[in-house]
Design a protein around this motif. Structure first.
Motif, PDB file in Angstrom:
ATOM      1  N   ASN A  41       0.750  -1.089  -0.480  1.00 10.79           N
ATOM      2  CA  ASN A  41      -0.429  -0.178  -0.011  1.00 10.79           C
ATOM      3  C   ASN A  41       0.463   1.168  -0.161  1.00 10.79           C
ATOM      4  O   ASN A  41      -0.004   1.906   0.392  1.00 10.79           O
ATOM      5  N   THR A  42       1.619   1.696  -0.632  1.00  7.80           N
ATOM      6  CA  THR A  42       2.456   2.519  -0.496  1.00  7.80           C
ATOM      7  C   THR A  42       3.351   2.743  -1.752  1.00  7.80           C
ATOM      8  O   THR A  42       3.352   2.085  -2.607  1.00  7.80           O
ATOM      9  N   VAL A  43       3.993   3.921  -2.008  1.00  6.83           N
ATOM     10  CA  VAL A  43       4.624   4.655  -3.601  1.00  6.83           C
ATOM     11  C   VAL A  43       5.380   5.290  -2.466  1.00  6.83           C
ATOM     12  O   VAL A  43       5.794   5.894  -1.853  1.00  6.83           O
ATOM     13  N   ARG A  44       6.737   4.431  -2.831  1.00  7.74           N
ATOM     14  CA  ARG A  44       8.342   5.169  -2.586  1.00  7.74           C
ATOM     15  C   ARG A  44       8.586   5.795  -3.719  1.00  7.74           C
ATOM     16  O   ARG A  44       9.365   5.669  -5.038  1.00  7.74           O
ATOM     17  N   LEU A  45       9.677   6.948  -3.428  1.00  6.98           N
ATOM     18  CA  LEU A  45      10.407   7.728  -4.458  1.00  6.98           C
ATOM     19  C   LEU A  45      11.970   7.248  -4.217  1.00  6.98           C
ATOM     20  O   LEU A  45      11.928   7.454  -2.852  1.00  6.98           O
ATOM     21  N   TRP A  46      12.459   7.271  -5.153  1.00  7.74           N
ATOM     22  CA  TRP A  46      14.032   6.537  -5.092  1.00  7.74           C
ATOM     23  C   TRP A  46      15.091   7.814  -5.973  1.00  7.74           C
ATOM     24  O   TRP A  46      14.380   8.050  -7.184  1.00  7.74           O
ATOM     25  N   ASP A  47      16.286   8.377  -5.438  1.00  5.07           N
ATOM     26  CA  ASP A  47      16.592   9.276  -6.668  1.00  5.07           C
ATOM     27  C   ASP A  47      17.333   7.651  -7.277  1.00  5.07           C
ATOM     28  O   ASP A  47      18.969   7.959  -7.018  1.00  5.07           O
ATOM     29  N   ALA A  48      17.462   8.208  -8.305  1.00  3.82           N
ATOM     30  CA  ALA A  48      17.703   8.164  -9.821  1.00  3.82           C
ATOM     31  C   ALA A  48      18.621   8.470  -9.863  1.00  3.82           C
ATOM     32  O   ALA A  48      19.933   7.402 -10.645  1.00  3.82           O
ATOM     33  N   THR A  49      19.173   9.870 -10.376  1.00  2.00           N
ATOM     34  CA  THR A  49      20.299  10.249 -10.716  1.00  2.00           C
ATOM     35  C   THR A  49      21.448   9.888  -9.509  1.00  2.00           C
ATOM     36  O   THR A  49      22.603   9.433 -10.039  1.00  2.00           O
ATOM     37  N   LYS A  50      21.552  10.612  -8.468  1.00  5.24           N
ATOM     38  CA  LYS A  50      22.463   9.348  -8.033  1.00  5.24           C
ATOM     39  C   LYS A  50      22.951   7.749  -7.738  1.00  5.24           C
ATOM     40  O   LYS A  50      24.113   8.162  -7.692  1.00  5.24           O
ATOM     41  N   ALA A  51      21.725   7.410  -7.626  1.00  6.00           N
ATOM     42  CA  ALA A  51      21.980   5.708  -8.164  1.00  6.00           C
ATOM     43  C   ALA A  51      22.722   5.481  -9.477  1.00  6.00           C
ATOM     44  O   ALA A  51      23.966   5.032  -9.962  1.00  6.00           O
TER      45      ALA A  51
END
Length: 744
Positions: free
Chosen positions: A678-688
């Protein structure tokens, strides 16, 4: 054939796999087939072999004559010396072993015997169909009976002794080798168990399972559960997964030092049961250099057939984007457009922005425009591109300090059971597939959905008028949603065409249907899969689409062909999700065999195999620049892959349940993941992506060092009230749309 192929392949002689050419001409002349077996173990009775049974000698002579007839004199010499035949005194230069005769009478057969016999079996069997037969216990006597006194059904009581002996040895070696050698436990355990079951030793099999199943890695639990239910030979017949396990080789990647240790140990113990399984069912990919650590091995293991061979990820992949067609912008937008240099490509459609301002150079990693035939642009497509470019100027730049807003579409009272969702690229329509076998389409904008008028009414229209496209629509049919009936089973996959004229749906009934969004009727039913079709997706350029299902084969279709254009087979279990690369030249498939494969649309070849997930894969997304791939699975992890180098370079941990949706923002700066938790998570793709270091060593050996930096990369977690997230979509202005059915 099986045994030669099974001999452990070292890097230098990777080419020694059989070529099925009858006499094995290509590799018999260098005598390597005989010497890939372990070093000079036993020097016992090299001359004894001549005292074996007379039919053994006759067979041997027959083989020698056969080799001589094919002018393989070198092999004749080697084999004769190996077998110690009296025509020639023994020559010390004969291969790297001194006595590889038939087994000594005590039943402890020399390891070389197995290999010499495998050469024989290749000569005797290759002409018959048996060469293609899968390795089942009943075929194995053909392989080993000729030169060795080894009986395939080793004493069932000794299986436990063999296995625990190996276990004790591996637990006693140095730490640096222990992690690598421990990989052998699981495939050996499965094959020994199956061999006991196959030979009707039910009680021994049960005891063996109970004693050692607890030692296996936790991520094999599901496989072991299936295995524990197979207690009789009859059970094995219908089980497909198990057949695959027996016929496909389990791949282990082990450093040369660790491998030598294992080889020496098995030779000293004369532990043939285990050695045979290693020869027959495992493929050991040996590399030079430092052994890998436990964490490095764990990152890559977990799939049904072990890791990918390094060879599998060496082919060149053209991951660059295609050059955009040049479209003249209306004048008032020119100046605005030139400033918008950073309008990068986006998810569904290829990049279409700042046309006038960028140099027209072709990306060196991009395929040529004509590598596969792509549909011509229609006028309506050009208008759409212009609309897109205008929207792109208003796009919000996302980043760690500028996160997107999220708009959640909750399906309330979805008693029909929502199974799939898709948005059109311009975010104007949303479609849902349901377990009651219907497809429903909603308009998200105030503009209602209308059908085209009937043929009789269309005749009355003035075809020359400017608003002819408006006039052909029947106002009487306007409504906010439409229901499409046609499937006879739950709808599992759904996809809008880029031009919003068509909708694809795939179902449990084994068909894929193409619906018109002008008439809201079914145009075609594509029949090719015999079992449920779990997913389907349109190419970003339209025309082509991909489907995957329970029959373990992904199929590539074109909308105007009844039959598939390509069939991609190689997965060992259901193909659970399918995606097109932004340049349409590649498709990627995720499977419940826990691997991801990238296929070349042109040749149909598999060009990448990615292993590392510990559960079936349910979500895949390419970055907008085409260089990277993100994948999500039932293990709750998002893994990041570098397509060019064929390596995993990141792991995002945080979700606690299956990940069903992944999407990159239009600029590729943020990755959004939606899950059953039940969650949406946002990740820093640029940093990855920036942390990515691919030096030559990493690329050559596949040794990856995953940093445990999920917390640094996690930009935000957003809970829904009680709605699993099954679809995510970034609008052209980088607003994030999410969808799921409320779960009361």
């Amino acid at each position: 054939m099986a045994a030669v192929q099974g001999s452990l392949v070292e890097e230098k002689d990777i080419k020694t796999e059989p070529s099925n050419d009858g006499g094995g001409n290509n590799n018999a002349n260098d005598g390597r087939v005989l010497s890939t077996s372990p070093g000079s173990s036993a020097s016992s009775g090299s001359n004894k072999s001549t005292t074996g049974a007379p039919e053994d000698q006759q067979t041997l002579l027959a083989v020698l004559q056969f080799l001589r007839k094919n002018n393989l004199t070198e092999s004749v010499e080697i084999l004769r010396r190996e077998a110690g035949l009296p025509e020639d005194s023994l020559d010390p230069k004969g291969g790297d072993s001194s006595g590889a005769g038939s087994g000594s009478a005590a039943g402890g057969v020399d390891l070389e015997g197995v290999d010499a016999s495998s050469l024989l079996s290749r000569v005797t069997v290759s002409s018959s169909a048996a060469a293609q037969a899968p390795n089942k216990a009943e075929d194995q006597p053909d392989v080993n009976v000729v030169l060795s006194a080894y009986s395939q059904q080793g004493d069932p009581a000794l299986y436990e002794v063999y296995y625990s002996g190996l276990k004790k040895f591996i637990e006693s070696v140095l730490d640096c080798h222990r992690a690598e050698l421990s990989q052998v436990f699981y495939p050996l355990f499965v094959h020994m168990y199956l061999e006991l079951v196959y030979n009707n030793h039910e009680n021994e099999a049960k005891a063996f399972f109970e004693k050692f199943s607890g030692d296996q890695e936790c991520y094999y639990e599901d496989d072991l559960r299936v295995l524990s239910s197979l207690t009789k030979k009859e059970h094995m017949r219908g089980n497909e997964t198990l057949l695959d396990f027996r016929t496909s080789k389990f791949v282990l990647r082990i450093s040369r030092d660790s491998y030598q240790l294992l080889k020496r140990h098995l030779q000293e113990r004369q532990n043939n049961q285990i050695w045979n399984i290693i020869q027959e069912h495992l493929y050991i990919d040996i590399f030079d250099g430092m052994p890998r650590s436990k964490s490095q091995i764990d990152a890559m293991s977990g799939s049904l057939a072990g890791e990918a061979k390094r060879e599998a990820n060496k082919a060149k992949v053209y991951y660059g984007l295609l050059k955009e067609p040049e479209i003249e912008l209306p004048l008032d937008d020119e100046d605005e457009e030139a400033e918008n240099e950073e309008g990068k490509p986006k998810k569904k459609k290829p990049k279409k922005d700042s046309m006038g301002s960028k140099s027209k150079k072709q990306d060196p990693n991009a395929p040529s425009q004509t590598r596969i035939p792509l549909p011509e642009l229609k006028d309506s497509d050009k208008l759409d591109k212009i609309m897109y470019m205008k929207e792109a100027t208003k796009r919000i730049r996302l980043g760690p300090d500028n996160l997107p807003s999220i708009c959640f579409y909750t399906f309330l009272n979805a008693y029909q059971g929502l199974t799939a969702v898709d948005f059109t690229d311009d975010s104007s329509l949303i479609a849902g597939g349901f377990a009651d076998s219907t497809v429903r389409v909603w308009s998200v904008t105030p503009k209602k959905l209308r059908r085209v008028k009937s043929a009789a009414d269309l005749n009355l229209i003035d075809k020359e008028s400017d608003d002819v496209l408006e006039r052909i629509m029947d106002e009487k049919t306007a409504s906010e949603s439409k229901i499409l009936y046609g499937h006879s089973g739950p709808v599992y996959g759904i996809s809008f065409s880029p031009d919003r004229n068509y909708l694809l749906s795939s179902s449990e009934d084994g068909t894929i249907r193409l619906w018109s969004l002008q008439t809201f009727t079914c145009l075609v039913g594509y029949k090719g899969h015999n079992y449920p079709v779990w997913d389907t997706q349109f190419s970003p350029h339209g025309y082509y689409f991909i489907s995957g299902g329970h029959d373990r084969v992904a199929r590539l279709w074109a909308t105007d062909h009844y039959q598939p254009l390509r069939m991609f087979s190689g997965h060992l279990a259901d193909v659970t999700c399918t995606r097109f690369h932004p340049n349409s030249n590649y498709v990627v498939t995720g499977s419940s065999d826990r691997t991801i494969r990238l296929w070349d649309v042109l040749s149909g070849n598999c060009v990448r195999i990615f292993t590392g997930h510990k559960g079936p894969i349910h979500a895949l997304a390419f970055s907008p620049n085409g260089k990277f791939l993100a994948s999500g699975a039932t293990d709750g992890r998002v893994l990041l892959w570098d397509i060019g180098h064929g390596l995993m370079f990141g792991e995002l941990k945080g979700h606690t349940d299956t990940i069903y949706s992944l999407r990159f923002s239009r600029d590729g700066e943020i990755l959004a993941s939606g899950s059953m938790d039940n969650t949406v998570r946002l990740w820093d793709a640029t940093k990855a992506f920036d942390d990515l270091e691919t030096d030559d060593f990493t690329a050559a050996t596949g040794h990856i060092h995953l940093q445990d930096n999920s917390q640094e990369l996690l930009l935000g977690t957003y809970m829904s009230k009680s709605t699993p997230v099954i679809h995510l979509h970034f609008t052209r202005r980088n607003l994030l749309l999410a969808a799921g059915a409320y779960n009361p």
